[in-house]
Scaffold this active site. Structure first.
Site, PDB file in Angstrom:
ATOM      1  N   GLY A   1       0.858  -1.193   0.000  1.00 32.60           N
ATOM      2  CA  GLY A   1       0.000   0.000   0.000  1.00 32.60           C
ATOM      3  C   GLY A   1       0.889   1.236   0.000  1.00 32.60           C
ATOM      4  O   GLY A   1       2.092   1.163  -0.312  1.00 32.60           O
TER       5      GLY A   1
ATOM      6  N   GLU B   1       2.151  -8.641  -1.457  1.00 28.48           N
ATOM      7  CA  GLU B   1       0.829  -8.007  -1.438  1.00 28.48           C
ATOM      8  C   GLU B   1      -0.242  -9.071  -1.679  1.00 28.48           C
ATOM      9  O   GLU B   1      -0.197  -9.785  -2.681  1.00 28.48           O
ATOM     10  CB  GLU B   1       0.774  -6.909  -2.503  1.00 28.48           C
ATOM     11  CG  GLU B   1      -0.595  -6.312  -2.736  1.00 28.48           C
ATOM     12  CD  GLU B   1      -1.278  -5.788  -1.484  1.00 28.48           C
ATOM     13  OE1 GLU B   1      -0.710  -4.901  -0.833  1.00 28.48           O
ATOM     14  OE2 GLU B   1      -2.389  -6.288  -1.146  1.00 28.48           O
TER      15      GLU B   1
ATOM     16  N   VAL C   1       0.816 -13.650   3.253  1.00 25.49           N
ATOM     17  CA  VAL C   1       1.759 -14.170   4.238  1.00 25.49           C
ATOM     18  C   VAL C   1       1.013 -15.065   5.235  1.00 25.49           C
ATOM     19  O   VAL C   1      -0.017 -14.681   5.782  1.00 25.49           O
ATOM     20  CB  VAL C   1       2.467 -13.010   4.958  1.00 25.49           C
ATOM     21  CG1 VAL C   1       3.311 -13.511   6.117  1.00 25.49           C
ATOM     22  CG2 VAL C   1       3.311 -12.236   3.962  1.00 25.49           C
TER      23      VAL C   1
ATOM     24  N   ARG D   1      -3.612   0.546   9.048  1.00 22.41           N
ATOM     25  CA  ARG D   1      -3.617   1.100  10.396  1.00 22.41           C
ATOM     26  C   ARG D   1      -4.999   0.925  11.010  1.00 22.41           C
ATOM     27  O   ARG D   1      -5.975   0.745  10.302  1.00 22.41           O
ATOM     28  CB  ARG D   1      -3.218   2.584  10.344  1.00 22.41           C
ATOM     29  CG  ARG D   1      -1.805   2.755   9.793  1.00 22.41           C
ATOM     30  CD  ARG D   1      -1.383   4.213   9.740  1.00 22.41           C
ATOM     31  NE  ARG D   1      -1.343   4.858  11.027  1.00 22.41           N
ATOM     32  CZ  ARG D   1      -0.330   4.775  11.898  1.00 22.41           C
ATOM     33  NH1 ARG D   1       0.737   4.059  11.614  1.00 22.41           N
ATOM     34  NH2 ARG D   1      -0.386   5.418  13.045  1.00 22.41           N
TER      35      ARG D   1
ATOM     36  N   HIS E   1       5.542  28.068 -18.978  1.00 25.42           N
ATOM     37  CA  HIS E   1       6.467  27.205 -19.710  1.00 25.42           C
ATOM     38  C   HIS E   1       7.894  27.526 -19.307  1.00 25.42           C
ATOM     39  O   HIS E   1       8.235  28.704 -19.224  1.00 25.42           O
ATOM     40  CB  HIS E   1       6.303  27.424 -21.214  1.00 25.42           C
ATOM     41  CG  HIS E   1       7.297  26.648 -22.013  1.00 25.42           C
ATOM     42  ND1 HIS E   1       7.186  25.282 -22.193  1.00 25.42           N
ATOM     43  CD2 HIS E   1       8.449  27.022 -22.641  1.00 25.42           C
ATOM     44  CE1 HIS E   1       8.204  24.853 -22.913  1.00 25.42           C
ATOM     45  NE2 HIS E   1       8.987  25.888 -23.193  1.00 25.42           N
TER      46      HIS E   1
END
Ligand code: FAD
Ligand code: AMP
Length: 476
Positions: free
Chosen positions: A193, A214, A248, A282, A455
């Site tokens: 993430g 992931e 995992v 989180r 520019h």
């Protein structure tokens, strides 16, 4: 018992901004904060300033400079021999940036007359707050009374039972990964993430061999397919390996090596690394706040339930920032902070429009977006057309020697209204501000196309992508 109009619990970008705005509006305000910095001293600023946005950007900038000198110096005619990393010095610089900014917040509190209560806050009935003090009076408790309480206690790293964190050893969370004492030779990161990709970039640039695991089958699924596909290629070219669909299942630490077992396409696989970062999101920080006892309701994921004006289920008690969920971003927390302060002061304020929150990932190239992707817009029933412009055709990007990426502008077919922009490229974190302003003013893609852009600037890529919506790009 001291009485205040407003007591804020938590001094991250949500809480400290709310406190300052309340004080500006003439409300007597106190802010309770329990953070202790690396030297064990009380500090303001929350996750963002201490272990989040700021230290991660300091390390991203240092490691980017190192990479530029090593890989691109010669292209610019700059011969720099033996460019090496002094990690200790780099960390000292990061700590100084953090110190200066957190002290800056303390200065702002003094300037605006916000009372900083150094300690852990707990909500009591009738809008009283108990503060367990830190420092010289450690352990002592005081109580303060408020007309309004704002809970802005933020979030903490999400845990993965399969990979328990011990920040002094091999398996760390984002906080540990911002303070390594040596560059790991082999590093794995669980979660590709925003945080995983930024930390992976830092350590990859400094010399680690980095693998990101992931669980999802696609990188950054909030972006559209073409953008996440292009990013996968760019990261691979930088040596940042992203294993998709890799969940995992277990980890084991032995003799300073970590074995990571994961499942990918029905196969059990494993890899061995020196260090492992767990970056799986989180969760709300509500521990020890006494919320439920007082009647503040949480949702099924542990976030404080609020209405569109950040009012909790308990009258007079507001909550904002990461602790209520939604985009876990500092500027989203701050926006909610100013809204709540103004409402408390009796002003009118429309609810925060979460569709107009800009997102940035500070990898290189940077990734930034605002509004809707083409897929999201179509799901909401808009018929879309889009324009795309590559940085390879931007004079400024060429002059910088950094032209990976592109800008994609999405507009609505019938009205030409700008719906969203996604950008991958150098400094697109700055370019996205123009997009948010255009969205706020409900601009059309034609408005962007008719606006004069200086520019040579990178913002010309946004101008050209807007022209490309109607097939008029001039430089591609
Ligand atoms: P926090 O910043 O978490 O602050 C909450 C505060 O409340 C803390 O200081 C805590 O000590 C205090 N507190 C908690 N409970 C109590 C209590 N009971 N009593 C007293 N005090 C208490 N966002 C971005 O927008 N841009 C980025 O580039 C970015 N980078 C990030 C990088 C990393 C590595 C991480 C971890 C996060 C990053 N974020 C970024 C997310 C950002 O840090 C958060 O969204 C933001 O800090 C949320 O602000 P907040 O005020 O809600 O909470
Ligand atoms: P973010 O929410 O942006 O911080 O990203 C966290 C990432 O971690 C998400 O993309 C999740 O899919 C990923 N993730 C969560 N659990 C696991 C896991 N067990 N293995 C691999 N990736 C995971």
């Amino acid at each position: 018992m001291e009485k205040y109009d407003v007591v804020v619990i938590g001094a991250g970008p949500g809480g400290y901004v709310a406190a300052i705005r309340c004080a500006q509006l003439g409300l007597s305000t106190a802010c309770v904060e329990s953070w202790l910095n690396v030297r064990g001293r009380p500090a303001l600023g929350g996750t963002c300033l201490n272990v989040g946005c700021i230290p991660s950007k300091a390390l991203l900038d240092s490691s980017h400079l190192y990479m530029e000198l090593r890989r691109h110096g010669a292209e610019h005619g700059i011969q720099a021999q033996d460019v090496t990393v002094d990690l200790g010095r780099m960390m000292e610089r990061k700590n100084k940036v953090v110190d200066d900014l957190t002290r800056g917040v303390a200065g702002l509190f003094r300037k605006h007359g916000v009372q900083w209560l150094r300690g852990h806050g707990r909500l009591l009935p009738e809008r009283r707050v108990e503060v367990t003090l830190l420092g010289e009076q450690a352990g002592e408790q005081i109580q303060v009374q408020a007309e309004h309480v704002i809970i802005a206690t933020g979030s903490v790293p999400g845990a993965l039972p399969e990979a328990p964190v011990n920040n002094d050893l091999q398996v760390v969370d984002s906080t540990g990964a911002l303070a390594f004492d040596a560059v790991p030779e082999n590093l794995a990161i669980i979660g590709a993430g925003v945080i995983g990709l930024e930390l992976g970039s830092v350590w990859n640039r400094l010399g680690s061999k980095v693998v990101l695991l992931e669980a999802l089958p696609r990188l950054l699924p909030m972006l559209d397919d073409a953008v996440s596909g292009a990013l996968s290629k760019l990261f691979k070219n930088q040596g940042l390996e992203v294993l998709l669909g890799a969940r995992v299942s277990a980890t084991r630490t032995k003799k300073r090596r970590v074995t990571v077992n994961y499942e990918q396409q029905g196969e059990s696989k494993s890899l061995e690394v020196d260090r492992l970062i767990v970056a799986v999101g989180r969760r709300a920080n509500t521990a020890g706040l006494g919320l439920q006892e007082c009647g503040v309701n949480l949702d099924a994921h542990g976030y404080i339930k609020v209405d569109r004006h950040c009012r909790s289920s308990l009258p007079g008690v507001y909550a904002l920032g990461d602790v209520i969920g939604g985009p876990m971003l500092a500027h989203k927390a701050s926006k909610e902070g100013t809204m709540v302060a103004e409402l408390i002061a009796g002003k009118r304020h429309s609810p925060v429009n979460y569709d107009r929150v800009p997102w940035v990932i500070y990898t290189w190239p940077e990734i930034a977006w605002a509004g809707l992707t083409e897929e999201q817009a179509e799901e909401r029933g808009h018929r879309c057309r889009s324009g795309r412009f590559p940085f390879r055709a931007s004079g400024r990007a060429r002059a910088m020697g950094s032209w990976d990426g592109f800008v994609k502008v999405v507009g609505e077919v019938e009205t030409d209204r700008l719906l969203g922009v996604q950008a991958v490229g150098p400094n697109v974190s700055e370019l996205i501000a123009e997009v948010v302003l255009a969205l706020e003013f409900e601009a059309s893609t034609e408005d962007l196309a008719r606006t004069i852009h200086a520019h040579p600037t990178l913002s010309e890529a946004l101008h050209e992508a807007a022209l490309a919506v109607s097939g008029r790009a001039l430089h591609a």
